[in-house]
Design an enzyme around this catalytic site. Structure first.
Site, mmCIF file in Angstrom:
data_model
loop_
_atom_site.group_PDB
_atom_site.id
_atom_site.type_symbol
_atom_site.label_atom_id
_atom_site.label_comp_id
_atom_site.label_asym_id
_atom_site.label_seq_id
_atom_site.Cartn_x
_atom_site.Cartn_y
_atom_site.Cartn_z
ATOM 1 N N ILE A 1 22.786 143.842 -74.878
ATOM 2 C CA ILE A 1 21.774 142.436 -74.763
ATOM 3 C C ILE A 1 21.394 142.105 -76.394
ATOM 4 O O ILE A 1 21.771 140.900 -77.172
ATOM 5 C CB ILE A 1 20.426 142.949 -74.353
ATOM 6 C CG1 ILE A 1 20.546 143.652 -72.980
ATOM 7 C CG2 ILE A 1 19.461 141.954 -74.718
ATOM 8 C CD1 ILE A 1 19.707 144.554 -72.234
ATOM 9 N N CYS A 2 21.737 143.122 -77.231
ATOM 10 C CA CYS A 2 22.113 142.848 -78.667
ATOM 11 C C CYS A 2 23.722 142.084 -79.362
ATOM 12 O O CYS A 2 22.949 140.730 -79.806
ATOM 13 C CB CYS A 2 22.694 144.457 -79.119
ATOM 14 S SG CYS A 2 20.795 144.935 -79.334
ATOM 15 N N GLU A 3 24.093 142.332 -78.252
ATOM 16 C CA GLU A 3 25.740 141.128 -78.215
ATOM 17 C C GLU A 3 24.979 139.264 -77.788
ATOM 18 O O GLU A 3 25.498 138.729 -78.939
ATOM 19 C CB GLU A 3 26.696 142.232 -77.469
ATOM 20 C CG GLU A 3 27.983 140.459 -78.321
ATOM 21 C CD GLU A 3 28.973 140.892 -76.878
ATOM 22 O OE1 GLU A 3 30.225 140.295 -76.501
ATOM 23 O OE2 GLU A 3 29.524 142.903 -77.190
ATOM 24 N N MET B 1 22.794 138.331 -80.551
ATOM 25 C CA MET B 1 23.955 137.993 -82.103
ATOM 26 C C MET B 1 24.835 136.623 -81.661
ATOM 27 O O MET B 1 24.448 135.963 -82.853
ATOM 28 C CB MET B 1 24.297 138.734 -82.768
ATOM 29 C CG MET B 1 23.506 140.202 -83.301
ATOM 30 S SD MET B 1 22.309 139.746 -84.024
ATOM 31 C CE MET B 1 20.676 139.792 -82.771
ATOM 32 N N LEU C 1 20.269 148.244 -81.578
ATOM 33 C CA LEU C 1 21.306 149.037 -81.351
ATOM 34 C C LEU C 1 22.368 147.829 -81.706
ATOM 35 O O LEU C 1 23.197 147.152 -80.197
ATOM 36 C CB LEU C 1 22.314 149.886 -80.898
ATOM 37 C CG LEU C 1 21.377 151.266 -81.318
ATOM 38 C CD1 LEU C 1 21.500 152.222 -80.259
ATOM 39 C CD2 LEU C 1 21.039 151.151 -82.343
#
Length: 150
Positions: free
Chosen positions: A42-44, A47, A37
């Site tokens: 963590i996704c930030e 990316m 999401l």
């Protein structure tokens, strides 16, 4: 998905509403970096690591892209918020998680994908496939080792 299998083709919109069709990148490698999401820490980091290594990927004939189930407007706001300038992040919003399902990465009970990296070679075949712990930023060095060593 297994290494050596033909990667399923797909079309998704990126954060700018532009189509990304996997089969248009024949002759290049494509790194599909699935993340659960947008707007999560963590996704930030995942990316941003792709963004920071964009030139390194380009030098190895690789097009990196992020994929999550978030809608295009959310992806656009998030890309601007975290400072993505080169990286395309794709919206697997509707039909919900369809591409994650194609690659066997959709977590039905959670409504989002696994955290995974799938490297597609120049011939459209899976060259690397790894699912990471959901709370762990994927290590890109394993992919770079494969790319630079082979």
């Amino acid at each position: 998905m297994n290494v050596g299998e033909k990667a399923p083709d797909f079309v998704l919109k990126d954060q700018n509403g532009e189509d990304f069709r996997l089969s248009n990148f024949s002759g290049k490698k494509v790194l599909l970096s699935f993340h659960p999401l947008a707007w999560t820490g963590i996704c930030e980091k995942q990316m941003k690591a792709l963004e920071e290594n964009h030139e390194r990927f380009e030098g190895l004939n690789v097009v990196p892209v992020g994929i999550s189930v978030d809608a295009v407007p959310s992806k656009k706001a998030w890309a601007e918020h975290i400072g993505l300038k080169k990286l395309r992040i794709l919206s697997d919003f509707w039909p919900h998680g369809e591409v994650a399902k194609l690659y066997g990465l959709f977590r039905e009970k959670d409504g989002f994908s696994e955290r995974a990296n799938v490297l597609i070679d120049e011939d459209g075949k899976v060259a690397f496939f790894k699912v990471y712990p959901i709370r762990e930023v994927p290590d890109l060095e394993g992919i770079f080792g494969l790319l630079e060593g082979g």
